[in-house]
Design an enzyme around this catalytic site. Structure first.
Site, PDB file in Angstrom:
ATOM      1  N   HIS A 162     -37.423  22.080   9.191  1.00 43.32           N
ATOM      2  CA  HIS A 162     -36.558  22.471   8.073  1.00 43.32           C
ATOM      3  C   HIS A 162     -36.651  23.968   7.802  1.00 43.32           C
ATOM      4  CE1 HIS A 162     -34.704  22.692   4.134  1.00 43.32           C
ATOM      5  NE2 HIS A 162     -35.800  23.257   3.681  1.00 43.32           N
ATOM      6  N   HIS A 167     -33.696  27.358   7.499  1.00 50.18           N
ATOM      7  CA  HIS A 167     -33.693  28.645   6.806  1.00 50.18           C
ATOM      8  C   HIS A 167     -33.614  29.854   7.743  1.00 50.18           C
ATOM      9  CE1 HIS A 167     -34.121  27.438   2.619  1.00 50.18           C
ATOM     10  NE2 HIS A 167     -34.904  26.458   3.045  1.00 50.18           N
ATOM     11  N   GLU A 208     -29.342  26.056  -0.325  1.00 49.32           N
ATOM     12  CA  GLU A 208     -29.922  24.850   0.266  1.00 49.32           C
ATOM     13  C   GLU A 208     -28.847  23.822   0.622  1.00 49.32           C
ATOM     14  OE1 GLU A 208     -32.725  23.930   1.417  1.00 49.32           O
ATOM     15  OE2 GLU A 208     -34.301  25.114   0.484  1.00 49.32           O
ATOM     16  N   SER A 227     -30.581  21.430   8.484  1.00 47.16           N
ATOM     17  CA  SER A 227     -31.783  20.861   9.098  1.00 47.16           C
ATOM     18  C   SER A 227     -31.874  19.355   8.945  1.00 47.16           C
ATOM     19  CB  SER A 227     -33.033  21.503   8.486  1.00 47.16           C
ATOM     20  OG  SER A 227     -33.108  21.227   7.098  1.00 47.16           O
TER      21      SER A 227
END
Length: 296
Positions: A162, A167, A208, A227
């Site tokens: 993730h 990111h 996010e 992700s």
């Protein structure tokens, strides 16, 4: 169920100095003593890290490397199909390896020339003020552990997949990296927990779990979607609403399920103007007014 970035497992240090990661009863690795020992050892290395020191490398196992290879290939396919062009192009420039798990220093070596962001290790949950505040220095706190090999496409908590495939691929974009830096600058102005929580919630529904319209399709740019093997297939079925800072900062949501409501921008420019503009000017007082509570 939301399969990426639900909850961080608590990490404690005993009086004897032993570090323990407390996995939930539903965690795929909870009954695997070798996995639990690995998690404890990796967390201990992160807790020993001091700013400015080299990031401790992790000697990943063959099972962990295989998990990375499986997930990396699958998410790359989904990214090409469902992500916005800015993220796809950033990921191509970053060029993360698919054949092995990159060490955090390897990620930083690739990322710094693009946007100046570097990665430092985290044992688990990082306090909001520290996590978001570090963006001002273009620093990202990242876990280093990998999900259990029995469920490579599922994790009940944020892992290195993730943090990196979500990111880092986003942070390789100068436009998104600039938004992160704006978040960090905002944290330095905030004193109340109310304002910090509001910032975190707006971040949640943008960087996010943000989506936008592109060439007649809804595409994602949020790291949580990028992700998530499962949710990246489902986000277009959410209740897509226009960007609304007040709503994004006050809506109730459950992080353990797919998000039923998402806020959809018409372009990256709108994200920069609306979300970035808010982060650039937000204060304790402006947040208090938005939620209808006067600051003390």
């Amino acid at each position: 169920m939301f399969t990426e970035a639900q909850l961080y497992s608590p990490v404690t240090t005993g009086v004897d100095g032993d570090v323990t990661v407390h996995l939930s009863d539903q965690h795929p690795g909870v009954h695997d003593p070798e996995y639990r020992a690995r998690r404890n050892a990796i967390a201990a290395l992160a807790l020993d890290y001091r700013p400015g020191a080299p990031v401790p490398p992790i000697d990943y196992t063959d099972e962990e490397q295989e998990v990375w290879r499986i997930v990396s290939v699958e998410l790359a396919r989904k990214r090409e199909r469902y992500a916005c062009a800015e993220v796809i192009e950033a990921a191509d420039r970053l060029g993360l390896p698919s054949d092995h798990i990159p060490q955090l220093d390897e990620v930083a070596t690739k990322l710094v020339p693009l946007t100046g962001f570097r990665y430092v290790p985290a044992a688990g949950l990082v306090p909001l003020r520290e996590f978001f505040g570090s963006f001002a220095d273009r620093t990202f706190h990242s876990t280093q552990y990998i999900r259990h090999h029995s469920a490579p496409l599922y994790t009940p908590e944020p892992d290195a997949i993730h943090e990196i495939l979500g990111h880092a691929n986003q942070l390789a974009s100068p436009r998104f990296a600039a938004l992160y830096e704006t978040v960090g600058a905002a944290v330095a102005r905030l004193e109340t927990e109310q304002a910090l929580k509001f910032l975190a919630d707006v971040f949640w529904f943008s960087l996010e779990f943000g989506v936008l319209r592109e060439h007649g399709e809804v595409r994602c740019y949020g790291a949580g979607l990028l992700s998530s093997y499962g949710e990246i297939e489902e986000f277009r079925d959410a209740d897509l609403r226009p960007l609304d800072i007040h709503a994004m900062g006050t809506i109730d949501y459950d992080i353990t399920h797919y998000q039923p409501v998402l806020y959809c921008a018409e372009s990256i420019g709108e994200i920069e103007d609306v979300v970035g503009g808010f982060f650039e000017t937000m204060t304790d007082e402006t947040v208090a007014r938005m939620v209808g509570v006067k600051p003390a």
